[in-house]
Design an enzyme around this catalytic site. Structure first.
Site, PDB file in Angstrom:
ATOM      1  N   HIS A  55       0.849  -1.196   0.000  1.00  0.00           N
ATOM      2  CA  HIS A  55       0.000   0.000   0.000  1.00  0.00           C
ATOM      3  C   HIS A  55       0.881   1.241   0.000  1.00  0.00           C
ATOM      4  O   HIS A  55       2.103   1.151   0.094  1.00  0.00           O
ATOM      5  CB  HIS A  55      -0.983  -0.003   1.169  1.00  0.00           C
ATOM      6  CG  HIS A  55      -0.360   0.079   2.533  1.00  0.00           C
ATOM      7  ND1 HIS A  55       0.412  -0.929   3.078  1.00  0.00           N
ATOM      8  CD2 HIS A  55      -0.403   1.062   3.483  1.00  0.00           C
ATOM      9  CE1 HIS A  55       0.806  -0.585   4.288  1.00  0.00           C
ATOM     10  NE2 HIS A  55       0.333   0.618   4.561  1.00  0.00           N
ATOM     11  N   HIS A  57       1.435   3.978   1.955  1.00  0.00           N
ATOM     12  CA  HIS A  57       1.979   4.749   3.068  1.00  0.00           C
ATOM     13  C   HIS A  57       3.503   4.857   2.975  1.00  0.00           C
ATOM     14  O   HIS A  57       4.183   3.905   2.577  1.00  0.00           O
ATOM     15  CB  HIS A  57       1.571   4.136   4.402  1.00  0.00           C
ATOM     16  CG  HIS A  57       0.136   4.432   4.759  1.00  0.00           C
ATOM     17  ND1 HIS A  57      -0.557   3.759   5.743  1.00  0.00           N
ATOM     18  CD2 HIS A  57      -0.745   5.349   4.248  1.00  0.00           C
ATOM     19  CE1 HIS A  57      -1.781   4.238   5.835  1.00  0.00           C
ATOM     20  NE2 HIS A  57      -1.916   5.205   4.939  1.00  0.00           N
ATOM     21  N   ASP A  59       5.982   4.777   4.988  1.00  0.00           N
ATOM     22  CA  ASP A  59       6.866   3.817   5.658  1.00  0.00           C
ATOM     23  C   ASP A  59       6.880   2.460   4.956  1.00  0.00           C
ATOM     24  O   ASP A  59       7.539   1.524   5.420  1.00  0.00           O
ATOM     25  CB  ASP A  59       6.508   3.667   7.136  1.00  0.00           C
ATOM     26  CG  ASP A  59       5.109   3.116   7.367  1.00  0.00           C
ATOM     27  OD1 ASP A  59       4.224   3.361   6.533  1.00  0.00           O
ATOM     28  OD2 ASP A  59       4.896   2.448   8.398  1.00  0.00           O
ATOM     29  N   HIS A  60       6.196   2.381   3.817  1.00  0.00           N
ATOM     30  CA  HIS A  60       6.230   1.168   2.990  1.00  0.00           C
ATOM     31  C   HIS A  60       6.801   1.424   1.598  1.00  0.00           C
ATOM     32  O   HIS A  60       7.188   0.476   0.924  1.00  0.00           O
ATOM     33  CB  HIS A  60       4.825   0.579   2.864  1.00  0.00           C
ATOM     34  CG  HIS A  60       4.281   0.067   4.158  1.00  0.00           C
ATOM     35  ND1 HIS A  60       4.170  -1.270   4.458  1.00  0.00           N
ATOM     36  CD2 HIS A  60       3.850   0.730   5.263  1.00  0.00           C
ATOM     37  CE1 HIS A  60       3.681  -1.410   5.679  1.00  0.00           C
ATOM     38  NE2 HIS A  60       3.478  -0.208   6.189  1.00  0.00           N
ATOM     39  N   HIS A 111      -7.386  -0.816   5.880  1.00  0.00           N
ATOM     40  CA  HIS A 111      -6.359   0.110   6.371  1.00  0.00           C
ATOM     41  C   HIS A 111      -6.199   1.254   5.379  1.00  0.00           C
ATOM     42  O   HIS A 111      -6.204   2.430   5.739  1.00  0.00           O
ATOM     43  CB  HIS A 111      -5.056  -0.646   6.555  1.00  0.00           C
ATOM     44  CG  HIS A 111      -3.899   0.182   7.016  1.00  0.00           C
ATOM     45  ND1 HIS A 111      -3.854   0.758   8.265  1.00  0.00           N
ATOM     46  CD2 HIS A 111      -2.737   0.531   6.402  1.00  0.00           C
ATOM     47  CE1 HIS A 111      -2.728   1.433   8.400  1.00  0.00           C
ATOM     48  NE2 HIS A 111      -2.030   1.304   7.282  1.00  0.00           N
ATOM     49  N   ASP A 133      -0.093  -3.937   6.422  1.00  0.00           N
ATOM     50  CA  ASP A 133      -0.729  -3.432   7.638  1.00  0.00           C
ATOM     51  C   ASP A 133      -2.189  -3.860   7.741  1.00  0.00           C
ATOM     52  O   ASP A 133      -2.981  -3.208   8.418  1.00  0.00           O
ATOM     53  CB  ASP A 133      -0.660  -1.903   7.676  1.00  0.00           C
ATOM     54  CG  ASP A 133       0.746  -1.382   7.919  1.00  0.00           C
ATOM     55  OD1 ASP A 133       1.665  -2.200   8.130  1.00  0.00           O
ATOM     56  OD2 ASP A 133       0.929  -0.154   7.887  1.00  0.00           O
ATOM     57  N   HIS A 171       4.866  -4.719  11.009  1.00  0.00           N
ATOM     58  CA  HIS A 171       5.207  -3.976  12.218  1.00  0.00           C
ATOM     59  C   HIS A 171       5.323  -4.906  13.419  1.00  0.00           C
ATOM     60  O   HIS A 171       4.627  -5.925  13.494  1.00  0.00           O
ATOM     61  CB  HIS A 171       4.149  -2.909  12.534  1.00  0.00           C
ATOM     62  CG  HIS A 171       4.134  -1.764  11.569  1.00  0.00           C
ATOM     63  ND1 HIS A 171       4.953  -0.677  11.702  1.00  0.00           N
ATOM     64  CD2 HIS A 171       3.391  -1.551  10.454  1.00  0.00           C
ATOM     65  CE1 HIS A 171       4.714   0.178  10.716  1.00  0.00           C
ATOM     66  NE2 HIS A 171       3.779  -0.344   9.931  1.00  0.00           N
TER      67      HIS A 171
END
Length: 259
Positions: A55, A57, A59-60, A111, A133, A171
């Site tokens: 996805h 975001h 941090d990905h 999410h 996530d 995570h």
């Protein structure tokens, strides 16, 4: 069958970037930060062959550009979204083949609306699911874009996979998730055993993931909203009695958000 080596690369404060390696080559899943990935590849003498994105975001996806600068023409697989670095767009039901393994694409919105997961049925010693996530060890992702009903449906698709599937989430949230799960189901014996085991792993500095899907079905309240114990606990906490499972799930997610 081609044997795959799957290892976590720690990033930021609690992210896991997954490295799937075979014969000197690597697939990287959700590289939010290129620095630890490049260090890992160099240390293990691996060449980057592909990137998988679940996805959008940061941090990905934040490390894609730097990784592709180091390894030009790397195929970057990902969902239908606005991330410009993805050069192979995927939809639910698609499949790709990497390292001789078929990788199935499962749409798991909730999410985020674009979220997908990657499932390797013939992975050894057990099937592997890279779910970003959506599903966490002991929990699930917050509903930033999707609805509770969408997330419930997504988790239902995951729950239908073989029970021995190894779940590679993104995570290290496990202990906090399990503390909440214990409040929801204080009499769940399997959950108590899991808390002891995972607390020991973290005390030794070891990851708690991957987890086995069978364990999630026994201990993760977000996978258990059809169970009477979870429903009773949610109804005791909620301001009104929830009758449908989607409402149980929505109130459970809100409870966790406020926990």
């Amino acid at each position: 069958m081609i044997m795959l080596s799957i290892s976590p690369i720690s990033a930021f404060s609690d992210n896991y970037i997954w490295c799937v390696a075979h014969d000197g080559e690597a697939i990287i899943v959700d590289p939010g930060d290129a620095v630890p990935v490049l260090k890992y590849l160099d240390q293990h003498h691996l060449k980057l062959s592909a990137i998988l994105i679940t996805h959008h975001h940061y941090d990905h996806v934040g490390g894609i550009e730097a990784l592709c600068e180091r390894f030009p023409q790397t195929p970057v697989y990902g969902p239908q979204n606005q991330c410009p670095d993805i050069n192979h767009r995927l939809n639910h039901g698609d499949a790709i083949t990497l390292f001789g393994h078929k990788i199935d694409v499962i749409a798991v919105p909730g999410h985020t609306l674009d979220h997908i997961a990657y499932y390797i049925a013939q992975s050894s010693p057990a099937p592997s699911l890279f779910c970003g996530d959506t599903l966490f060890a002991g929990g699930c992702g917050r509903l930033f874009e999707g609805t509770a009903e969408q997330m419930l449906t997504s988790l239902g698709l995951i729950s239908a996979l073989p029970a021995n599937t190894e779940v590679y989430c993104a995570h290290e949230y496990t202990l906090s998730n399990l503390r909440f799960a214990q409040v929801v189901e204080p009499e769940n014996r399997a959950l108590q055993e899991r808390i002891e085991a995972d607390t020991g792993r973290r005390a030794e500095g070891r990851p708690t993931v991957p987890s086995e899907l069978a364990l999630e079905l026994l201990t993760n309240p977000f996978m258990r909203t059809g169970k009477s114990a979870v429903q009773a606990s949610v109804n005791a906490h909620a301001a009104f009695k929830c009758r449908e499972e989607k409402d149980i799930f929505a109130n459970l997610r809100k409870w966790k958000d406020d926990f």
